[in-house]
Design a protein around this motif. Sequence first.
Motif, PDB file in Angstrom:
ATOM      1  N   ALA A  92      69.384  65.110  -6.833  1.00 42.88           N
ATOM      2  CA  ALA A  92      68.444  65.757  -7.767  1.00 42.88           C
ATOM      3  C   ALA A  92      67.186  65.817  -7.175  1.00 42.88           C
ATOM      4  O   ALA A  92      66.318  67.028  -7.349  1.00 42.88           O
ATOM      5  N   GLU A  93      66.384  64.928  -7.008  1.00 39.65           N
ATOM      6  CA  GLU A  93      65.126  64.721  -7.078  1.00 39.65           C
ATOM      7  C   GLU A  93      64.689  65.376  -5.560  1.00 39.65           C
ATOM      8  O   GLU A  93      63.650  66.190  -5.899  1.00 39.65           O
ATOM      9  N   ARG A  94      65.387  65.499  -4.566  1.00 33.60           N
ATOM     10  CA  ARG A  94      64.992  66.061  -3.588  1.00 33.60           C
ATOM     11  C   ARG A  94      65.293  67.626  -3.679  1.00 33.60           C
ATOM     12  O   ARG A  94      64.394  68.444  -2.980  1.00 33.60           O
ATOM     13  N   ILE A  95      66.418  67.794  -4.217  1.00 30.76           N
ATOM     14  CA  ILE A  95      66.622  69.472  -4.487  1.00 30.76           C
ATOM     15  C   ILE A  95      65.292  70.187  -5.320  1.00 30.76           C
ATOM     16  O   ILE A  95      65.068  71.086  -4.922  1.00 30.76           O
ATOM     17  N   THR A  96      64.911  69.421  -6.431  1.00 32.61           N
ATOM     18  CA  THR A  96      63.852  69.965  -7.112  1.00 32.61           C
ATOM     19  C   THR A  96      62.434  69.988  -6.165  1.00 32.61           C
ATOM     20  O   THR A  96      61.878  70.861  -6.351  1.00 32.61           O
ATOM     21  N   HIS A  97      62.336  69.076  -5.207  1.00 33.14           N
ATOM     22  CA  HIS A  97      61.364  69.094  -4.412  1.00 33.14           C
ATOM     23  C   HIS A  97      61.225  70.422  -3.439  1.00 33.14           C
ATOM     24  O   HIS A  97      60.181  71.015  -3.349  1.00 33.14           O
ATOM     25  N   TRP A  98      62.393  70.506  -2.866  1.00 31.64           N
ATOM     26  CA  TRP A  98      62.660  71.742  -1.959  1.00 31.64           C
ATOM     27  C   TRP A  98      62.603  72.663  -2.923  1.00 31.64           C
ATOM     28  O   TRP A  98      61.900  73.983  -2.395  1.00 31.64           O
ATOM     29  N   ILE A  99      63.036  73.155  -4.014  1.00 27.38           N
ATOM     30  CA  ILE A  99      63.021  74.359  -4.621  1.00 27.38           C
ATOM     31  C   ILE A  99      61.507  74.658  -5.221  1.00 27.38           C
ATOM     32  O   ILE A  99      60.922  75.824  -5.118  1.00 27.38           O
ATOM     33  N   ALA A 100      60.720  73.560  -5.237  1.00 29.20           N
ATOM     34  CA  ALA A 100      59.235  73.583  -5.645  1.00 29.20           C
ATOM     35  C   ALA A 100      58.507  74.178  -4.415  1.00 29.20           C
ATOM     36  O   ALA A 100      57.452  74.877  -4.390  1.00 29.20           O
ATOM     37  N   GLN A 101      59.162  73.705  -3.058  1.00 31.31           N
ATOM     38  CA  GLN A 101      58.437  74.280  -1.925  1.00 31.31           C
ATOM     39  C   GLN A 101      58.887  75.598  -1.466  1.00 31.31           C
ATOM     40  O   GLN A 101      58.410  76.162  -0.710  1.00 31.31           O
ATOM     41  N   GLY A 102      59.727  76.151  -2.423  1.00 22.92           N
ATOM     42  CA  GLY A 102      60.106  77.903  -2.269  1.00 22.92           C
ATOM     43  C   GLY A 102      61.542  77.941  -1.404  1.00 22.92           C
ATOM     44  O   GLY A 102      61.738  79.209  -1.197  1.00 22.92           O
ATOM     45  N   ALA A 103      62.414  76.856  -1.300  1.00 19.47           N
ATOM     46  CA  ALA A 103      63.613  76.894  -0.874  1.00 19.47           C
ATOM     47  C   ALA A 103      64.439  77.795  -1.748  1.00 19.47           C
ATOM     48  O   ALA A 103      64.330  77.427  -2.771  1.00 19.47           O
ATOM     49  N   GLN A 104      65.203  78.694  -1.309  1.00 20.73           N
ATOM     50  CA  GLN A 104      66.152  79.508  -2.382  1.00 20.73           C
ATOM     51  C   GLN A 104      67.580  78.894  -1.925  1.00 20.73           C
ATOM     52  O   GLN A 104      67.892  79.121  -0.982  1.00 20.73           O
ATOM     53  N   PRO A 105      68.393  78.518  -2.885  1.00 23.05           N
ATOM     54  CA  PRO A 105      69.709  78.396  -2.844  1.00 23.05           C
ATOM     55  C   PRO A 105      70.608  79.319  -2.749  1.00 23.05           C
ATOM     56  O   PRO A 105      70.307  80.383  -3.211  1.00 23.05           O
ATOM     57  N   THR A 106      71.692  79.397  -2.130  1.00 23.36           N
ATOM     58  CA  THR A 106      72.764  80.378  -1.948  1.00 23.36           C
ATOM     59  C   THR A 106      73.407  80.547  -3.146  1.00 23.36           C
ATOM     60  O   THR A 106      73.321  79.409  -4.017  1.00 23.36           O
ATOM     61  N   ASP A 107      74.458  81.426  -3.437  1.00 20.15           N
ATOM     62  CA  ASP A 107      74.891  81.505  -4.733  1.00 20.15           C
ATOM     63  C   ASP A 107      75.986  80.464  -4.844  1.00 20.15           C
ATOM     64  O   ASP A 107      76.052  79.695  -6.007  1.00 20.15           O
ATOM     65  N   ARG A 108      76.602  79.991  -3.800  1.00 22.32           N
ATOM     66  CA  ARG A 108      77.712  78.734  -4.128  1.00 22.32           C
ATOM     67  C   ARG A 108      76.898  77.621  -4.516  1.00 22.32           C
ATOM     68  O   ARG A 108      77.433  76.899  -5.236  1.00 22.32           O
ATOM     69  N   VAL A 109      75.626  77.325  -3.755  1.00 29.03           N
ATOM     70  CA  VAL A 109      74.755  76.098  -4.115  1.00 29.03           C
ATOM     71  C   VAL A 109      74.274  76.191  -5.416  1.00 29.03           C
ATOM     72  O   VAL A 109      74.299  75.120  -6.002  1.00 29.03           O
ATOM     73  N   LEU A 110      74.049  77.313  -5.923  1.00 31.98           N
ATOM     74  CA  LEU A 110      73.455  77.535  -7.055  1.00 31.98           C
ATOM     75  C   LEU A 110      74.207  77.346  -8.311  1.00 31.98           C
ATOM     76  O   LEU A 110      74.087  76.676  -9.144  1.00 31.98           O
ATOM     77  N   ARG A 111      75.726  77.627  -8.095  1.00 30.72           N
ATOM     78  CA  ARG A 111      76.623  77.079  -8.826  1.00 30.72           C
ATOM     79  C   ARG A 111      76.682  75.674  -9.131  1.00 30.72           C
ATOM     80  O   ARG A 111      76.967  75.211 -10.232  1.00 30.72           O
TER      81      ARG A 111
END
Length: 120
Positions: A56-75
């Motif tokens: 979770a920590e790294r995911i929030t970091h990358w989303i803050a950097q502008g990474a867009q999750p795909t639909d399946r990952v967003l689920r």
Amino acid sequence: MALKIRLARGGSKKRPYYQIVVADARSPRDGRFLEKIGSWNPMLGKDDEKRVELNAERITHWIAQGAQPTDRVLRFLDQAGIAQRPARANPNKGLPGKKAQERAAEAKQKAEDAAAAAAE
């Protein structure tokens, strides 16, 4: 550089295993990635806690950097409470077609007529 949080397939034939990775959107599905941030094993049961593992920590970091999750990952992120997935509602998708609705109305009318005839 457009970043995506997406699945990279691994595992053998008919035994899939996916890594959740951060990669450039232009790189191939199983190609080069920047960081592995989780995994998904669809072969495990839906109630198994090791089916989806997320950092979770790294995911929030990358989303803050502008990474867009795909639909399946967003689920997966929505289930974990990390990101919000907007509800997609198509109220007409589950309805029968026009002809099927007409047939159902005719059958209902025949049933009502038969019930009225039996009551008389």
